[in-house]
Design an enzyme around this catalytic site. Structure first.
Site, PDB file in Angstrom:
ATOM      1  N   GLU A  54      15.478  22.990 -16.983  1.00 54.38           N
ATOM      2  CA  GLU A  54      15.196  23.436 -15.622  1.00 54.38           C
ATOM      3  C   GLU A  54      13.772  23.031 -15.263  1.00 54.38           C
ATOM      4  OE1 GLU A  54      17.658  24.931 -13.892  1.00 54.38           O
ATOM      5  OE2 GLU A  54      18.781  24.504 -15.738  1.00 54.38           O
ATOM      6  N   LEU A  55      13.614  22.279 -14.218  1.00 51.27           N
ATOM      7  CA  LEU A  55      12.300  21.750 -13.823  1.00 51.27           C
ATOM      8  C   LEU A  55      11.283  22.868 -13.601  1.00 51.27           C
ATOM      9  CD1 LEU A  55      10.566  19.296 -13.009  1.00 51.27           C
ATOM     10  CD2 LEU A  55      11.345  19.662 -10.669  1.00 51.27           C
ATOM     11  N   ASP A  56      10.178  22.815 -14.336  1.00 55.40           N
ATOM     12  CA  ASP A  56       9.070  23.770 -14.187  1.00 55.40           C
ATOM     13  C   ASP A  56       9.482  25.217 -14.444  1.00 55.40           C
ATOM     14  OD1 ASP A  56       7.464  21.600 -13.530  1.00 55.40           O
ATOM     15  OD2 ASP A  56       7.789  21.829 -11.390  1.00 55.40           O
ATOM     16  N   GLU A  57      10.557  25.378 -15.207  1.00 53.73           N
ATOM     17  CA  GLU A  57      11.049  26.727 -15.490  1.00 53.73           C
ATOM     18  C   GLU A  57      10.918  27.110 -16.959  1.00 53.73           C
ATOM     19  OE1 GLU A  57      12.020  28.901 -13.356  1.00 53.73           O
ATOM     20  OE2 GLU A  57      12.912  27.914 -11.610  1.00 53.73           O
TER      21      GLU A  57
ATOM     22  N   GLY B  91       7.846  21.651  -8.558  1.00 58.20           N
ATOM     23  CA  GLY B  91       8.176  20.315  -8.078  1.00 58.20           C
ATOM     24  C   GLY B  91       6.976  19.509  -7.659  1.00 58.20           C
TER      25      GLY B  91
END
Lengths: 278, 278, 278, 278
Positions: free
Chosen positions: D220-223, D195
């Site tokens: 999925e954020l940064d996943e 994030g």
């Protein structure tokens, strides 16, 4: 209130720190940060202090000299950008990185001019509205060529000269003019692989890591005081071309880092070594 | 079903991979993992394959030789621990690490004996119920001393001899007996700082990183094929004693890693370089 | 003449450095080395100074408190080895490394005892003539088990408790007894992969590097102040078992490093962070 | 003779390597280099082979599908530069590096256009004669903004979209259009500090290393699958601004490296992981 860098190099004596602190206290400066180091072998004291204040510069210097010794080296300089001139040959990676950083004020330096023995990088440099001087080495002795470079750069009055993959050896007269003011990037972890074609040397030796070294130029080739070094790991699959390709990132980062350290007055030279206050 | 390591070194020819695959297929082996490399300069093909199967070993070797060439080097060995002998002098850090790992079966090696030219490490070694042979070099020529070491270790029939900070130069006759089977740890990033006292050399040169190098011993001092190298960053504050202290961790890790690679048959030597299949 | 470590933590005020220098000067101490740091956010000053001298300890402390403030934290301790107790479970790599170093006086610590919830490592520890206390956790609540450990270690009066792969969570009462005195090694680069089985977590996430973190234990699991961290690069070929195998070298080096830093009084804790004077 | 990259992803079966070798042999291709990996968990085989030859492309693909399975994923592509579009916000360091490399043909990619939600970087991009599209996000929903970006980039037909510090979250519809074709650089060693403002998060946690991660974007954020990661060591003296400043070099190197790997077809994605054949 102004920001200053105070650099002191002097014989170490007991009570020295106390004495310096006393002078700074009476001048009512604010210490923003401070680094010091005592080289035990020669009992020399090195100190870099960032200070802030409405300072009577002459009086402060006078008081420091009185307190320490007239033989001490004391430099008090306002914190500001340093003018630099970049020398290069045909490779663009270090130069490109410096130009971008210069354009966006990423570091404490102003690139006043670029000088090269080839025309190749002129279009790049001119995009950034920086003067490019093409000075061929052809049909010239080394001294003639270096004299011409010298005459070209002197009007820019550079505090540092940055060799951004400048692939020629400089004449002693040139080096003598700029003691500890010429920063070079050598593409090996010195003292390994001095001289020409270090990636080929590294390949031939079968090393498992390659490196780069930023250092000040002295008359001994690749023997000057080391400022910064780093390596990357490699294996048998890498060709000399691969090594050169991967090494470029390292060269770029280290030359830029050394330039930053120099322009922020973070480097002291003692004998053939550096003290770097990061 | 047994586990084997198949090592092949041969002239590269088109169709080679296909041909080897064909032989393995007819012998119904399961390929657990496989590494291959073609050295383009000399057109030599190197391959390490872990296989699993009920193999007629003689027949498989025969088929491979027929398919490749009688000049190929082909080694088929059951996957098993290798017997080693460790030589050391007075420093304990590498030896201690190997003893602990040996005791807990951390690697593919059995330490059969330790030989030293000093008595100092005997109490440590004997804690682990491993024979310790103290063979002083005093009042002996190098050859006499090495002959005595040779006679002492031969009954252990070691596949590798590990120099865990053995601080003497070995005689050519000794080295010749164990080509690419003597693993040394040198406390610098070779080829920098060959010979004695590399941390002092590093200190004097003012480098910003120190390193260690695990390599096979050849007759040229510190010039043998490099197996593994690494570095740690240092700065002006470190004394030679600090460098030595911090470097020990690196030496320990790299010697142990090189031993593992050797004992798992992951290293090929070509000219003065290694190919390491990790 | 004796060696001392002077640690000061106090509100930062202008003239502070000058004032401390003045006190040390009047006590005629020799400053062997000195580190200081001002945390700007909270304006807290931290200093570690190694001094040498025939010191009137009580008078020096008195003068420092008078000069600074009675609220300052000032510790003046003779430079000497610290007694430690090691807790472990079944893994031997960190413990083995510490035992070897302890045996050869490689660090500033004395291992007084080892406590484990398994019998497995007893034979190793006893080789080094160090008491081994086997205290099973079976059929006990966590508090009961930790109480028993507590009662066992208290007679050894340890300055630090080292968790050398102790794979259980400690009770709050236990942690409260030893604020910033319990050093743990966690096998990931925190804050990633908190909790159980970090190598498996790392594998599942597909990271390209694995790490380890030495930190002080607080009541929040794996959230205590970080002392030292490092990583090694990995790739898709590594299984969770490979990651664990390779990570062990890192764990070993970092736990030992953290122990050294703690026992040399080089660590200050501020909030949930450490200031480490290397 | 042309150069091709052959990528195969298929269920692993015994004899597979042999079968592929057979097909390549009959097509008389020269294997320039070859990487393969078997993911044991799901028994999937991945292979990247650089080949050289006068190839009947359709026939080769046909033969491979017949030999393997119609369910295999087989891609045969001529080795050539890939067209890319770069998205950015206000930071110039990654973009500047890519522009320099693009200008000098340092990598296998052509930057066709740059799109940004700010005007700031337009003068830089236009120096290199590359179209710059300023598309503000103001007064637009995320979907409206992303739709406009999408409509702008589609005519360039990019094979990869490079997020060079594009500081906004992309809409699911946009991400779905480019599976494993959007490369992002995140300024932490993921999965730590997901994030916003990871350097501040790192500072607050008191870590001793900072990192960067190049990865494919998923919903999925940064996943998303990680391509490349690295770290640099830091200490308590670094402010969040220092961390950001030093981290930029890492971000630059890693994004550029990930782009190279992608454009050379060296990355396979399996589940949420990458297999990178370097």
């Amino acid at each position: 209130m102004k920001s200053y860098i105070l650099q002191i190099e002097t014989k170490y004596t007991k009570g020295l720190v106390n004495n310096i602190a006393g002078v700074l206290f009476t001048h009512n400066v604010e210490i923003v940060n401070n680094h010091a180091f005592v080289e035990k072998e020669n009992e020399v004291f090195f100190r870099r202090t960032e200070i802030l204040g409405d300072i009577d510069e002459v009086k402060l210097l006078y008081d420091l000299y009185i307190t320490l010794s007239e033989k001490a080296k004391i430099i008090l300089s306002e914190k500001r950008k340093k003018d630099i001139v970049v020398l290069c040959t045909k490779e663009h990676h270090c130069l490109g990185d410096l130009l971008i950083k210069n354009y966006f004020n990423d570091f404490n330096a102003n690139i006043k001019a670029v000088i090269s023995n080839y025309e190749k990088l002129q279009p790049l440099v001119e995009k950034f509205d920086i003067p490019y001087h093409y000075i061929t080495h052809k049909n010239k002795t080394r001294e003639e060529h270096d004299k011409q470079i010298y005459d070209t750069l002197i009007p820019y009055n550079p505090e540092y000269i940055i060799l951004a993959k400048y692939m020629r050896i400089l004449s002693p007269f040139f080096i003598d003019k700029f003691p500890n003011r010429i920063v070079n990037i050598h593409h090996s972890f010195l003292p390994a692989f001095i001289g020409a074609n270090p990636y080929k040397q590294a390949y031939d030796r079968g090393v498992k890591l390659i490196g780069a070294t930023a250092h000040f130029i002295t008359e001994e080739l690749d023997e000057g005081p080391i400022i910064a070094q780093d390596i990357i790991k490699v294996d048998h699959k890498k060709t000399p071309a691969d090594l050169a390709h991967e090494g470029k990132e390292l060269e770029k980062v280290l030359l830029s880092r050394a330039l930053e350290l120099a322009c922020e007055d973070r480097i002291f030279v003692t004998g053939n070594k550096t003290i770097v206050f990061e």
